[in-house]
Design an enzyme around this catalytic site. Structure first.
Site, short mmCIF file in Angstrom:
data_model
loop_
_atom_site.label_atom_id
_atom_site.label_comp_id
_atom_site.label_asym_id
_atom_site.label_seq_id
_atom_site.Cartn_x
_atom_site.Cartn_y
_atom_site.Cartn_z
N GLU A 136 32.40 50.56 32.44
CA GLU A 136 32.89 49.73 31.36
C GLU A 136 31.88 48.86 30.76
O GLU A 136 32.17 48.65 29.41
CB GLU A 136 34.13 49.12 32.10
CG GLU A 136 35.12 49.65 32.59
CD GLU A 136 35.27 50.36 33.81
OE1 GLU A 136 33.96 50.35 34.38
OE2 GLU A 136 36.18 50.77 34.45
N PHE A 187 46.69 45.77 44.48
CA PHE A 187 45.48 46.57 44.64
C PHE A 187 44.86 46.54 43.20
O PHE A 187 45.79 46.66 42.19
CB PHE A 187 45.90 48.05 44.64
CG PHE A 187 44.95 49.23 44.61
CD1 PHE A 187 43.75 48.90 45.35
CD2 PHE A 187 44.77 49.86 43.55
CE1 PHE A 187 42.64 49.99 45.37
CE2 PHE A 187 43.86 50.84 43.46
CZ PHE A 187 42.82 50.86 44.28
N GLN A 188 43.62 46.39 42.96
CA GLN A 188 42.75 46.31 41.69
C GLN A 188 43.37 45.08 40.80
O GLN A 188 43.21 44.99 39.74
CB GLN A 188 42.83 47.47 41.02
CG GLN A 188 42.04 48.55 41.68
CD GLN A 188 41.62 49.85 40.86
OE1 GLN A 188 42.36 50.31 39.96
NE2 GLN A 188 40.41 50.43 41.09
N MET A 209 7.96 41.58 30.31
CA MET A 209 7.89 40.31 29.83
C MET A 209 7.80 39.22 31.06
O MET A 209 7.10 38.50 31.00
CB MET A 209 9.46 40.15 29.08
CG MET A 209 9.50 38.75 28.57
SD MET A 209 8.62 38.64 27.03
CE MET A 209 9.48 39.13 25.73
N LYS A 231 51.09 46.29 33.58
CA LYS A 231 51.34 47.54 33.51
C LYS A 231 52.89 47.98 33.03
O LYS A 231 53.17 48.76 32.30
CB LYS A 231 51.01 48.20 34.83
CG LYS A 231 51.11 49.55 34.83
CD LYS A 231 50.59 50.25 36.31
CE LYS A 231 50.83 51.80 36.36
NZ LYS A 231 50.56 52.29 37.42
#
Lengths: 556, 182
Positions: free
Chosen positions: A43, A105-106, A466, A155
């Protein structure tokens, strides 16, 4: 309904990843052939792709992710866009509205986790909120000072039946656009600039976001005033213009820093005046009698430097309002401009190339010679970023893309992919170090899947360059955890993903490899093994004023 | 008892990070701004305001929130220590928030500044509290509950006075501030 709304907003690409809490959206995706969905491999890649897309073509980038880990993986990408004022619409799935707060969940508090890295965010728990919210989100992301907006949609809302709903009128009374210019301040600013003995204009990302490059050039020429840009302002003023100071800031050009430190009037347009621009704040532009600050975000006024004249407005409108008041220039700029020319001679950009090793500048100079101003360069973060900023002479906006404010390693590859979707007609070069590249290298699959003409230039010094340079110069020379000897064979890695690649270790092979990259359709990677001791110059030592910059050693 | 007293005492110096609202005298010399913020009443509004204040390095010293005459809008009164930032940064940072309709900086203005205190004290000897304007709400075997409202200095003095009566419990409403002339 979500997808219909996106079509209505003119969305062409969605960068996304499906999961449990956004499956109802994905179920209907195929019914909307106008929306092209790009399946990312992580993502964070989706957020950077949307970001690169938006920076390249100016339209907002759209991201889909599922709840919990999916949405949280966006956070770095949202922060990158937020710091650099890039419009992104992130649509995340959330658990059912009846399950919110039950540690389902999630489930995660996505609004809470992203509030500080978004311009605004919405949690949608009822279907009738949705059309208004989507319409508002696009409006907020793209107007004023742009930025990412997140819409977290439960959802059950995604599954709810709704009558066909058209976009509602906006209801955002708290959203203020600074469209009103104080003409009096514009006049004062113009007069201060025109009357100055040693004026300098510094231009930031705001010039590019408001398409003010023509007004900036006209103002600079009319007022005979030199212009430096910030890292994100690169392209806002042509580098080859006689009044160009190139880049400012703690890794800016010597002649720009000299000009800033000696200026008596300093106008800062469309920029935040952050620590990378000022270096030690108390020593920033010490001879300035009048600071002029133009920015669309009023909270930038006095956040770091207190201006004497402030213009809270869109850069294009502000510069246009100033122009008529410059009049016929009375002041004689001859001495100031020839002083700057002298500094340009005295402190040129240079690099050491007498040790027989491949230098990053050798690669970039050859690339620029081929592409001129007809290519987009997307840089990662670190030495590669500053080299790519300084060694190309970008002459217009949108050709140099990088993560300035957030400094997000791993930005370049996915952002280059997004930029190619946004501007398919232009060649896209991704310039990265090997450290940042492996942070998001999984997105190579996307470049291969869509056979995108993204050419990856790896400036590989087998270390975190760097950080190594900072450790050498500012942390007692102790090299700690910067060795990247153990990395994949990047040629084999590319081949494993299904794309051709070459390794280059010698100066004379640069051209051949770039030829091969240009000849090949689709993605291509070149692993340039550069001098591991190559450094970025000029550089202002940490904690010092801009005037104390170090320059590259001269060639023996 | 001494503990309760210590907890109630305002922060000793400007710039301290004490949670208790400052006295009027202290406020006048400190970095605290008094802001009246009109907001759209959303699920995340208060979180976003608190978040903006926190991440800019500011500190909320006092807070009250309540509905307005307009449905869907609330008024938040904030006392914010702006730390090392310029004084008007607090207002500007709040104005950036989409949920914020209007921010008025009332610092140093002519205002009505009121706060409500509800306290339970052990003693039944309440003459001095009542003399200050306290109203008795209830009396029972373990003490008396009183309420008192006043401006900042009156509240400060009242709380000092309370401590002498043996505080069982005390709650304060946070500041309510309104301009004297609209």
């Amino acid at each position: 309904m979500i997808l219909e709304a996106l079509e209505r907003e003119g969305v062409e690409y969605i960068f996304g990843y499906p999961g449990g809490a956004n499956l109802p959206i994905y179920q209907h995706l195929h019914e909307h052939p106008k929306l092209k969905h790009i399946l990312v491999r992580h993502e964070q890649g989706a957020a950077h792709m949307a970001d690169g897309y938006a920076r390249a073509c100016g339209r907002p980038g759209v991201v889909f992710a599922t709840s919990g880990p999916g949405a949280l993986n966006l956070v770095t990408g949202l922060c990158t866009a937020y710091m650099d004022s890039v419009p992104i619409i992130a649509i995340t799935g959330q658990v059912n509205s009846t399950q919110v707060g039950r540690d389902a969940f999630q489930e995660s508090d996505v609004i809470g986790a992203t509030s500080s890295v978004t311009k605004h965010s919405y949690l949608v728990t009822k279907i009738d909120q949705l059309p208004r919210v989507i319409h508002e989100a696009f409006h907020i992301a793209t107007t004023g000072r742009p930025g990412p907006v997140l819409i977290d949609i439960c959802k059950d809302v995604q599954m709810a039946d709704a009558e066909r709903v058209t976009a509602e009128r906006l209801h955002i009374p708290g959203y203020k656009l600074n469209g009103h210019i104080d003409l009096n301040h514009a006049k004062q600013a113009a007069e201060a600039l025109a009357g100055a003995e040693r004026p300098v204009i510094l231009a930031g990302h705001g010039i590019i976001l408001s398409h003010a490059e023509a007004q900036l050039q006209e103002l600079a020429e009319t007022a005979a005033t030199p212009v430096g840009t910030t890292l994100l302002g690169i392209g806002g003023f042509p580098v080859k213009h006689p009044l160009s100071l190139h880049m400012t800031g703690f890794m800016g050009t010597g002649w720009c820093l000299k000009a800033v430190q000696n200026a008596d009037v300093l106008m800062m347009v469309g920029m935040r005046v952050d620590d990378r621009v000022t270096a030690k704040l108390s020593e920033f532009a010490p001879n300035v009698k009048t600071f002029i600050h133009v920015d669309i975000d009023g909270s930038e006024m006095g956040k770091n430097v207190r201006p004497h004249i402030e213009l809270v407005a869109d850069a294009k409108q502000a510069l246009a309002a100033m122009l008529p008041h410059i009049g016929t220039l009375q002041a004689d700029r001859g001495r100031w401009l020839s002083q700057i020319d002298a500094w340009r001679e005295e402190h040129p950009l240079r690099y050491k190339h007498s040790n027989g090793q491949l230098q990053p500048q050798d690669v970039l100079i050859d690339m620029y010679r081929r592409a001129d101003s007809e290519a987009i360069v997307v840089a990662d973060v670190g030495q590669n970023q500053i080299w790519a900023a300084l060694w190309w002479n970008y002459d217009r906006p949108g050709l140099f893309i990088n993560s300035g404010g957030a400094g997000t390693m791993g930005f370049a590859l996915p952002a280059a992919i997004g930029a190619k979707f946004g501007r398919p007609e232009l060649p896209v070069w991704c310039v990265a170090g090997e450290g940042g590249f492996v942070m998001t290298a999984q997105e190579l699959s996307v470049a291969v899947e869509h056979q995108l003409d993204v050419k990856i230039v790896l400036l590989n010094n087998l270390s975190l360059g760097m950080v190594r340079q900072f450790q050498d110069d500012f942390y007692g020379g102790v090299r700690s955890q910067v060795d990247l000897t153990h990395m994949p064979d990047f040629v084999k890695l590319s081949e494993a993903y299904g794309m051709p690649a070459l390794r280059v270790e010698k100066l004379e092979d640069i051209g051949l490899a770039l030829d091969a990259a240009e000849r090949t359709k689709g993605p291509f990677l070149i692993d340039f093994r550069i001098d591991p001791e190559a450094n970025v110059y000029p550089i202002v030592p940490l904690g010092k004023g801009l005037g104390e910059f170090w320059e590259a050693p001269e060639n023996a | 008892m001494p503990e309760a007293t210590a907890r109630l005492r305002p922060a000793p110096s400007p710039g301290s990070t004490g949670h208790f609202p400052a006295s009027g005298e202290e406020l006048a010399t400190s970095r605290v701004r008094v802001l009246s913020v009109l907001v759209e009443d959303g699920q995340n509004t208060l979180t976003k305001i608190a978040g903006a204040v926190r991440r800019r390095g500011f500190h909320i010293r006092g807070l009250s929130i309540g509905p307005t005459r307009e449905p869907g809008r609330s008024r938040i009164t904030l006392e914010v220590d702006h730390g090392h930032a310029e004084a008007d940064q607090v207002r500007k940072q709040l104005e950036r928030l989409v949920d914020v309709v209007e921010v008025e900086d009332l610092t140093g203005d002519e205002v009505h500044n009121r706060e409500l205190v509800v306290a339970k004290v052990k003693t039944l000897e309440l003459a001095r509290l009542i003399q200050r304007g306290a109203k008795v709400i209830s009396t029972d075997t373990d003490g008396t509950t009183v309420e008192f409202s006043g401006d900042r200095d009156e509240i400060f003095d009242f709380v000092e006075e309370l401590a002498r009566h043996g505080i069982v419990d005390v709650v304060r409403s946070g500041p309510l501030v309104m301009r004297r002339t609209v």
